[in-house]
Design an enzyme around this catalytic site. Structure first.
Site, short mmCIF file in Angstrom:
data_model
loop_
_atom_site.label_atom_id
_atom_site.label_comp_id
_atom_site.label_asym_id
_atom_site.label_seq_id
_atom_site.Cartn_x
_atom_site.Cartn_y
_atom_site.Cartn_z
N LYS A 132 76.39 99.77 0.79
CA LYS A 132 77.06 100.00 2.08
C LYS A 132 76.03 100.30 3.17
O LYS A 132 76.06 99.70 4.25
CB LYS A 132 78.05 101.17 1.95
CG LYS A 132 78.92 101.35 3.17
CD LYS A 132 79.77 102.60 3.08
CE LYS A 132 79.05 103.74 3.76
NZ LYS A 132 79.83 104.98 3.83
N ASP A 141 83.78 100.80 3.51
CA ASP A 141 83.90 102.25 3.41
C ASP A 141 85.35 102.57 3.09
O ASP A 141 86.14 101.68 2.74
CB ASP A 141 83.42 102.91 4.71
CG ASP A 141 84.43 102.76 5.84
OD1 ASP A 141 85.33 101.89 5.72
OD2 ASP A 141 84.35 103.50 6.83
#
Ligand code: SF4
Length: 290
Positions: A197, A216
């Site tokens: 991420k 997320d």
């Protein structure tokens, strides 16, 4: 015939009757329960079994009716027309979408993204200006004293783990990349303390490289609610989203979903009545954490 007194009865060998203690009547409910229990014991069933089995069956029956099993497994590809409509609505709703973290260099974005875990972007933006002034490059951050670094980032939470990730990733950047943040997903994720991420955030926003889609908590939730995927693992969600969204929109798409997740489609109270995606959303009217 004259009645004998107790004394004369004792003398004659007859034991006098002692008046019995007054009987206390139990409550009617209790005596009914006791009688039912006795009946079950007489039938041969153990009292606990006799009580529990019907209750379990009832609970199982209720569960079957109330919550039908969720379909699992790989997602069926959603209708491309609907996906295009969702993307168009998101683009119109959030024309100014951009990274909310303040940064001037890829290294600053990398550090800010590490700090943003379990913390708001606003809080991170309060901490980073003094941090970047004190430690201007990767070498300075790698050599920072753990105590000082932890003190400076304390308010972002999980400060020990974050300080270690910043120091270790910066040490790797100095040792293996000459102090420059690398430009590929493989090299970024090979840095200690940097996950997929964080790497996608840096590549998409600092370098303009669309290597993947940031997943997320908001992106994961909305991808499910909008019927784009049934996956729950972030990497699988990203793999499911990538063929649906044009590559040039990968970075923006994550920003759109994050903004929409914060403003409208919250985890606990989605505001479907004011949602521009409602005509295209299979979960309209959704409630708690679905
Ligand atoms: S209609 Fe409701 S569940 Fe669907 S995206 Fe909008 S707020 Fe979320």
């Amino acid at each position: 015939m004259p009645r004998k007194s107790p004394r004369s009865r004792r003398k004659s060998g007859v034991t006098p009757r002692v008046p019995s203690a007054p009987r206390v009547r139990s409550a009617p409910g209790k005596s009914r329960a006791r009688a039912a229990r006795a009946a079950r014991v007489l039938k041969g069933a153990r009292p606990t079994e006799a009580r529990r089995k019907p209750a379990r069956r009832a609970v199982q029956r209720r569960r079957t009716v109330a919550t039908p099993p969720r379909p699992r497994g790989r997602s069926v590809a959603p209708d491309p027309v609907r996906v295009r409509a969702v993307l168009e609505q998101l683009r119109e709703a959030y024309p100014d979408a951009r990274c909310a973290l303040g940064f001037e260099t890829p290294l600053q974005l990398l550090v800010a993204t590490i700090l943003s875990a379990q913390c708001t972007d606003e809080r991170v933006n309060l901490v980073t200006p003094s941090l970047f002034a004190r430690f201007p490059d990767a070498a300075a951050l790698a050599a920072a004293s753990p105590a000082e670094l932890e003190r400076m980032i304390h308010s972002t939470g999980f400060f020990r783990q974050k300080a270690r990730s910043i120091r270790e990733s910066c040490a790797d950047i100095v040792a293996r990349h000459g102090g420059e943040v690398p430009r590929t997903l493989e090299e970024l994720t090979a840095l200690r303390g940097v996950g997929r991420k964080t790497a996608n955030v840096v590549l998409g926003n600092a370098y303009g490289i669309a290597a993947g889609i940031v997943v997320d908590t908001h992106v994961a939730r909305l991808a499910g609610r909008l019927g784009l995927t049934r996956e729950t693992d972030p990497v699988k969600i990203e793999q499911a989203l990538m063929p649906l969204v044009p590559r040039e929109q990968w970075t923006l798409f994550a920003h759109w979903l994050i903004l929409h997740g914060r403003a409208v489609c919250n985890a606990r109270k989605p505001r479907c009545s004011m949602c521009p995606l409602a005509p295209h959303c299979p979960k309209i009217g959704v409630t708690l954490s679905q």
